[in-house]
Write a protein that holds these residues in place. Structure first.
Motif, mmCIF file in Angstrom:
data_model
loop_
_atom_site.group_PDB
_atom_site.id
_atom_site.type_symbol
_atom_site.label_atom_id
_atom_site.label_comp_id
_atom_site.label_asym_id
_atom_site.label_seq_id
_atom_site.Cartn_x
_atom_site.Cartn_y
_atom_site.Cartn_z
ATOM 1 N N THR A 107 0.897 -1.183 0.064
ATOM 2 C CA THR A 107 0.033 0.118 -0.158
ATOM 3 C C THR A 107 0.778 0.987 -0.003
ATOM 4 O OG1 THR A 107 -1.784 -1.076 0.925
ATOM 5 C CG2 THR A 107 -1.865 1.359 1.194
ATOM 6 N N ILE A 154 4.229 -1.863 6.663
ATOM 7 C CA ILE A 154 3.160 -2.306 7.935
ATOM 8 C C ILE A 154 3.888 -3.746 8.453
ATOM 9 C CG2 ILE A 154 1.274 -1.722 7.034
ATOM 10 C CD1 ILE A 154 0.463 -4.641 6.527
ATOM 11 N N ASP A 171 -0.242 6.117 10.953
ATOM 12 C CA ASP A 171 -1.204 4.958 11.072
ATOM 13 C C ASP A 171 -2.323 4.898 9.857
ATOM 14 O OD1 ASP A 171 -0.665 3.824 13.764
ATOM 15 O OD2 ASP A 171 -1.629 5.658 14.536
ATOM 16 N N GLU A 172 -2.390 3.926 9.225
ATOM 17 C CA GLU A 172 -3.272 3.561 8.147
ATOM 18 C C GLU A 172 -4.652 3.218 8.363
ATOM 19 O OE1 GLU A 172 -3.835 4.801 4.234
ATOM 20 O OE2 GLU A 172 -1.652 4.772 4.949
ATOM 21 N N LEU A 174 -8.125 1.449 8.072
ATOM 22 C CA LEU A 174 -8.756 0.207 7.254
ATOM 23 C C LEU A 174 -9.974 0.437 7.307
ATOM 24 C CD1 LEU A 174 -7.186 -3.318 8.599
ATOM 25 C CD2 LEU A 174 -7.257 -2.363 6.146
ATOM 26 N N ARG A 205 -0.415 -8.609 6.671
ATOM 27 C CA ARG A 205 -1.484 -7.908 6.475
ATOM 28 C C ARG A 205 -2.784 -8.688 6.980
ATOM 29 N NH1 ARG A 205 -5.641 -6.283 5.458
ATOM 30 N NH2 ARG A 205 -6.360 -4.851 3.877
ATOM 31 N N GLU A 209 -5.089 -7.664 10.292
ATOM 32 C CA GLU A 209 -6.472 -7.404 10.108
ATOM 33 C C GLU A 209 -7.318 -8.239 10.866
ATOM 34 O OE1 GLU A 209 -9.693 -8.006 6.293
ATOM 35 O OE2 GLU A 209 -7.724 -7.424 5.913
ATOM 36 N N PHE A 247 -7.008 -0.223 2.996
ATOM 37 C CA PHE A 247 -6.542 0.824 3.594
ATOM 38 C C PHE A 247 -6.867 2.146 2.660
ATOM 39 C CE2 PHE A 247 -2.619 -1.936 4.476
ATOM 40 C CZ PHE A 247 -2.869 -1.729 5.899
ATOM 41 N N HIS A 248 -7.187 3.141 3.459
ATOM 42 C CA HIS A 248 -7.982 4.493 2.891
ATOM 43 C C HIS A 248 -6.929 4.903 1.771
ATOM 44 C CE1 HIS A 248 -8.282 8.829 2.777
ATOM 45 N NE2 HIS A 248 -9.701 8.615 2.779
ATOM 46 N N SER A 250 -5.478 3.330 -0.581
ATOM 47 C CA SER A 250 -5.579 2.639 -1.787
ATOM 48 C C SER A 250 -6.902 2.679 -2.254
ATOM 49 C CB SER A 250 -5.358 1.181 -1.426
ATOM 50 O OG SER A 250 -6.307 0.767 -0.631
ATOM 51 N N ARG A 271 -6.959 0.837 12.574
ATOM 52 C CA ARG A 271 -5.974 1.600 12.272
ATOM 53 C C ARG A 271 -4.691 0.778 12.318
ATOM 54 N NH1 ARG A 271 -7.100 6.690 11.393
ATOM 55 N NH2 ARG A 271 -4.955 7.315 11.164
ATOM 56 N N ASP A 303 -0.203 11.671 6.516
ATOM 57 C CA ASP A 303 -1.320 10.851 7.505
ATOM 58 C C ASP A 303 -2.231 11.992 8.170
ATOM 59 O OD1 ASP A 303 -2.291 8.796 9.105
ATOM 60 O OD2 ASP A 303 -0.872 9.593 10.469
#
Length: 311
Positions: A107, A154, A171-172, A174, A205, A209, A247-248, A250, A271, A303
């Motif tokens: 990502t 990640i 922090d990404e 989700l 990943r 999740e 992820f936001h 993507s 996140r 971010d």
């Protein structure tokens, strides 16, 4: 025994090139800010060492002989390359030139870094920046083996990496998404019952999740499809086969275009931390340190923009 050419100084070649281009000893002396007799001495010394006649007078002008033209072509190339090398060394010492190999997981490498690297590349045109996109597991090995100078990826925060220097960068988020036409009510009554498209089993990943969902009491019972890259997951979701946590970064374009829609998850904000990774005690040159700091700062600022846009 050393050849005559190997004993020539760059300064002598610079003097000869100045005379050849200005066609005058006096003008060359003025241009180089040295005395005229010094120019004449350098010319004679160069001709003597090479054993050829380099110049001849044509009235008040100095012209090159046939041998002088050949020597001038060679000397000019040496002088130009020397000046370029000097500038490159100076730029490297100042941190504005050099080579750096950056690693990135899927990502960050596919959706976040391209724009950031392009902007930084315009600020450092003398720099050579390469980005290698690979899985998180492959990245840590690449950093250990020196294939990447540092990486952004990640990582499962529960896992220890004693040989790596790890720093949190961002922090990404989700986000749960579905195709615009996806019938959420017909698909399942709860989050755990929905058909999911997700990363492959056993990958960091997927593990992250699953762990985040379990913390919110969600256990998925229906994995419709697995893919190793976010693009594959997105395409499957757009086809209507299921939903996915993505992820936001993507899915910005898809959300803006309306090809994907957000599914609200009240009280559940997932996140995933993104880290900067480098081998402990690895020596980075000035350019590599400059790139690492610039990329880290840009990722953190990006971010902040994500968090603001999601309020």
């Amino acid at each position: 025994m050393r050849s005559a050419i190997s004993q020539l100084s760059i300064h002598k070649l610079e003097v000869f090139c100045a005379v050849a281009e200005l066609k005058s000893v006096s003008l060359a002396a003025e241009h180089l800010n040295i005395a005229q007799p010094v120019v004449s001495t350098h010319l004679k010394s160069l001709a003597d060492k090479l054993g050829v006649t380099l110049t001849e007078r044509n009235g008040r002008r100095i012209e090159l002989t046939e041998q002088g033209q050949r020597v001038h072509k060679w000397a000019l190339d040496v002088v130009v390359r020397t000046r370029e090398l000097e500038r490159e060394i100076a730029d490297t010492q100042q941190g504005v030139a050099g080579t750096v190999s950056v690693g990135a997981s899927m990502t960050p490498g596919s959706y976040v870094l391209p724009g950031i690297v392009a902007a930084i590349r315009r600020r450092y045109p003398a720099g050579d920046i390469s980005v290698r996109v690979m899985t998180s597991l492959a990245l840590t090995d690449a950093v250990r083996q020196g294939e990447c100078d540092f990486a952004f990826t990640i990582l499962d925060p529960r896992q220890a990496f004693p040989d790596l220097e790890i720093e949190h960068v961002r922090d990404e988020p989700l986000l749960l998404v579905a195709a615009e036409h996806f019938d959420l009510q017909a698909a399942g009554a709860t989050l755990g019952e929905l058909p999911y498209v997700t990363a492959q089993h056993g990958t960091p990943r997927r593990d992250i999740e699953e762990h985040l969902l379990m913390e919110h009491g969600v256990t998925r019972s229906h994995i419709a499809m697995e893919y190793g890259h976010p693009e594959g997951i997105k395409r499957a979701v757009r086809s209507g086969i299921g939903v996915a946590f993505l992820f936001h970064a993507s899915i910005r374009d898809e959300l803006a275009a309306g090809t994907l829609r957000l599914i609200p998850t009240p009280g559940m904000a997932l996140r995933v931390p993104v880290y900067r990774v480098r081998r402990k005690n690895k020596n980075l040159n000035r350019f590599q340190r400059s790139m690492m700091e610039a990329l880290t700062l840009a990722l953190r600022e990006d971010d902040g923009q994500i968090q603001w846009s999601m309020r």
